[in-house]
Structures are given as structure tokens and as C-alpha cells.
Write an enzyme that holds these catalytic residues in place. Structure first.
Site, PDB file in Angstrom:
ATOM      1  N   GLN A  94      33.043  50.327  50.586  1.00  0.00           N
ATOM      2  CA  GLN A  94      31.874  51.160  50.278  1.00  0.00           C
ATOM      3  C   GLN A  94      32.362  52.606  50.352  1.00  0.00           C
ATOM      4  O   GLN A  94      32.093  53.342  51.295  1.00  0.00           O
ATOM      5  CB  GLN A  94      30.748  50.873  51.284  1.00  0.00           C
ATOM      6  N   LYS A 191      39.452  43.171  35.750  1.00  0.00           N
ATOM      7  CA  LYS A 191      38.277  42.414  36.202  1.00  0.00           C
ATOM      8  C   LYS A 191      37.088  43.344  36.408  1.00  0.00           C
ATOM      9  O   LYS A 191      37.243  44.559  36.534  1.00  0.00           O
ATOM     10  CB  LYS A 191      38.585  41.682  37.502  1.00  0.00           C
ATOM     11  N   THR A 223      35.940  36.637  49.009  1.00  0.00           N
ATOM     12  CA  THR A 223      35.381  35.352  48.545  1.00  0.00           C
ATOM     13  C   THR A 223      36.433  34.521  47.814  1.00  0.00           C
ATOM     14  O   THR A 223      36.200  33.348  47.523  1.00  0.00           O
ATOM     15  CB  THR A 223      34.222  35.590  47.568  1.00  0.00           C
ATOM     16  N   GLY A 224      37.525  35.133  47.450  1.00  0.00           N
ATOM     17  CA  GLY A 224      38.587  34.425  46.727  1.00  0.00           C
ATOM     18  C   GLY A 224      38.382  34.390  45.219  1.00  0.00           C
ATOM     19  O   GLY A 224      39.239  33.900  44.483  1.00  0.00           O
TER      20      GLY A 224
HETATM   21  C1  R5P Z   1      38.590  44.725  45.090  1.00  0.00           C
HETATM   22  O1  R5P Z   1      38.540  45.132  43.958  1.00  0.00           O
HETATM   23  C2  R5P Z   1      39.792  44.277  45.828  1.00  0.00           C
HETATM   24  O2  R5P Z   1      40.962  44.828  45.353  1.00  0.00           O
HETATM   25  C3  R5P Z   1      39.905  42.768  45.875  1.00  0.00           C
HETATM   26  O3  R5P Z   1      40.315  42.294  44.625  1.00  0.00           O
HETATM   27  C4  R5P Z   1      38.590  42.171  46.220  1.00  0.00           C
HETATM   28  O4  R5P Z   1      38.082  42.769  47.360  1.00  0.00           O
HETATM   29  C5  R5P Z   1      38.699  40.686  46.414  1.00  0.00           C
HETATM   30  O5  R5P Z   1      37.425  40.206  46.647  1.00  0.00           O
HETATM   31  P1  R5P Z   1      37.055  38.705  46.352  1.00  0.00           P
HETATM   32  O6  R5P Z   1      38.069  37.842  47.058  1.00  0.00           O
HETATM   33  O7  R5P Z   1      35.679  38.542  46.907  1.00  0.00           O
HETATM   34  O8  R5P Z   1      37.085  38.515  44.884  1.00  0.00           O
END
Ligand code: R5P
Length: 293
Positions: A94, A191, A223-224
Site C-alpha cells: 500500500q 500482469k 495468494t500464488g
Molecule cells: C506484486 O505485484 C508483487 O510483485 C507480487 O507479484 C505479488 O504480490 C504476488 O501476489 P500474489 O501471490 O497474490 O499473486
């Protein structure tokens, strides 16, 4: 210098103490029956230069308050200087007000750490380095991407390629650093996360991965979904094996199942988060930085 190992990072603090050959401060901690945290220095710390080690992984609110109490006590009891090593700096995602009226959590953490007398902050692969610009004190970001890459490089990789699952500048730099450390190629995906639902879309992109071992390098696996999307795409394009390395393997909820379903070979994190995926230590990374400064 003396090292204070907070409750979330006792083992890491011991490793740092051994590497730097400096003593650990004797402390006592407990939880009261209602859950409140109690902290006591068991030796005089007045006039000492302290390095407080406490990572802020979940339960991050509890770990954050523990850190605040340690710093408050150290400051009040007359430590000469207080450096903090917070490998996982919670609330850093954040980093701005994405939606009107939102809190600025990273700014609040910075304000409190400074108020509590921290002189220098060291962290590892903070989500966005801009967060460190909120600090008036010296704040250093160290990277575990090279060490993670070295960990995977010991696995007889075939024509390895490092992939960032995200096209953000810091993310691509981490992948580049990992690739350069082991003499591999690198590439990145793009992404997008829906700010309301948290869902992640990874855009199709051709990556030269056929028959090769791919290493996805990210700062955080929460969360992966980000890593799973990337792994799926790489497997679909013919990657031989896909490894996933994250500086902070939070692995919340169904993350491990999600990643295993994509056929990833192995997940590795660091001891910034104490779980069974902590296969790489951030202690040598900090020790090296401290030796240089
Ligand atoms: C965010 O953009 C970070 O670089 C990570 O890719 C992200 O925090 C991973 O989050 P999640 O495992 O929930 O996709």
C-alpha cells in the site's frame, strides 16, 4: 554492535550474530493471558549500538507491534543507535493511494519507526523502492534475487531462463540480477491485478522457453496467483521445469495447491518468512552490506 532478535526472527538474528561475530542481547518476551505482548531487556543496553532484527510476516500486526515495543524500550533505555533489519517490510504494497480515501500504510510504518528512534532501516526486496523515499532516515533495500538464483542453479539446470511475472521496473530488475548472477537469460511477463477483486490477468506473451528450465523470480508470493499464471504460461510454451523463487514466500491460503497444480518443480523462499520454504538465508546479504558500510 549488539543484535536484538525479535520474536519473529530469532533464528535469523542468531545467524547474523554468528556471521558478524557480534553478541546477541539477552531478552525476555511473553504473551499475557489476554494476548498482549511483554518485552524486557535482560541486560543493560544503555550506550550500545543495536541492530534489531524482526521480520513483519503474518501475523504482521502482532509482529509490527512487537517491533514497536522493542524499539520504544531500546530508545527509552538509552541505546546510542538503533538500526533495524526488517527483511519483510509489511504494508509496503500500500505504497500510494490507489483509490480515493485509502490509507497510506507504508507511510505510517515509516513515521512510527522514525519516531521510535530507528537510525537506519535495512529491508529485502521491498515491493516498491519508492516506499523507502518516505523515510527521513537512511533506508536500504537489499536483494535476495541473486541468492535465490544460486539456490536453483545448483539443480543441474538446462539452458536456464529467469522470468519476472510482472513488467514493473523493480520486478524486472530483480529477474535481471538473478539471471546475471548465474549467467542466464531473462525475460518478463505483464500482469494486471483488479484493485477490487484481487484477480490477476497475465497477458499472453511468447517466451523462448521450449525445452529449457525456467526460474520465476518475484518479491512476494501471497495468494500464488501471479506465479501460478506465469508457471502455467511457461509450461504451456514447453518449459522443461519451472522453479519459483520469492524473497518473501507468504503462501497464503490455497497458494501452494495453486502452484502445485501448474506442475512447478519447486518453490523456494528465504528466512524473511519462517516456513518450510525458507531455503535461502538473508543473513549473508545483510552481513555483506554491513561489512561494506
Ligand atoms: C506484486 O505485484 C508483487 O510483485 C507480487 O507479484 C505479488 O504480490 C504476488 O501476489 P500474489 O501471490 O497474490 O499473486
Amino acid at each position: 554492535m549488539k543484535i536484538v532478535g525479535g520474536p519473529s526472527s530469532e533464528d535469523l538474528a542468531k545467524k547474523i550474530s554468528n556471521l558478524l561475530n557480534v553478541p546477541l542481547v539477552s531478552i525476555r518476551t511473553k504473551r499475557f493471558p489476554d494476548g498482549e505482548f511483554y518485552f524486557k531487556f535482560e541486560e543493560k543496553i544503555s550506550g550500545e549500538d543495536l541492530l534489531v532484527v524482526q521480520s513483519l510476516y503474518p501475523p504482521q500486526d502482532a509482529h509490527t507491534l512487537e517491533l514497536f515495543l522493542i524499539l520504544h524500550t531500546a530508545r527509552d533505555l538509552g541505546a546510542t543507535s538503533i538500526d533495524v533489519f526488517i527483511p519483510y517490510l509489511a504494508y509496503s504494497r500500500q505504497d500510494r493511494r490507489y483509490l480515493e480515501g485509502e490509507c497510506l500504510s507504508s507511510g505510517m510504518i515509516a513515521e512510527i519507526l522514525e519516531k521510535l528512534g530507528a537510525n537506519t532501516l535495512y529491508t529485502v526486496d521491498v515491493h516498491n523502492r519508492k516506499v523507502l523515499e518516505m523515510y527521513q532516515i537512511s533506508a536500504y533495500n537489499l536483494t535476495a534475487s541473486g541468492e535465490l538464483a544460486k539456490y536453483f542453479a545448483a539443480k543441474n539446470l538446462v539452458d536456464p531462463i529467469v522470468i519476472s511475472p510482472d513488467d514493473e521496473k523493480d520486478a524486472v530488475e530483480r529477474a535481471k540480477n538473478a539471471a546475471e548472477t548465474i549467467g542466464a537469460d531473462y525475460d518478463f511477463l505483464k500482469k494486471q491485478r483488479d484493485r477490487y477483486t484481487g484477480e490477476i490477468v497475465t497477458y499472453e506473451k511468447h517466451i523462448d522457453v521450449k525445452g529449457r528450465d525456467a526460474i520465476i523470480i518475484d518479491d512476494i508470493i501471497s495468494t500464488g496467483k501471479t506465479a501460478a499464471n506465469a508457471a502455467k504460461m511457461l509450461k504451456k510454451q514447453g518449459a522443461r521445469r519451472v522453479f519459483v523463487g520469492a524473497s518473501h514466500a507468504l503462501l497464503i491460503g490455497e497458494a501452494i495447491r495453486l502452484l502445485n497444480e501448474t506442475g512447478v518443480e519447486e518453490i523456494a523462499g528465504t528466512d524473511s518468512i519462517m516456513n518450510k520454504y525458507a531455503k535461502v538465508s538473508v543473513a549473508p546479504i545483510l552481513a555483506e552490506k554491513l561489512r561494506k558500510t
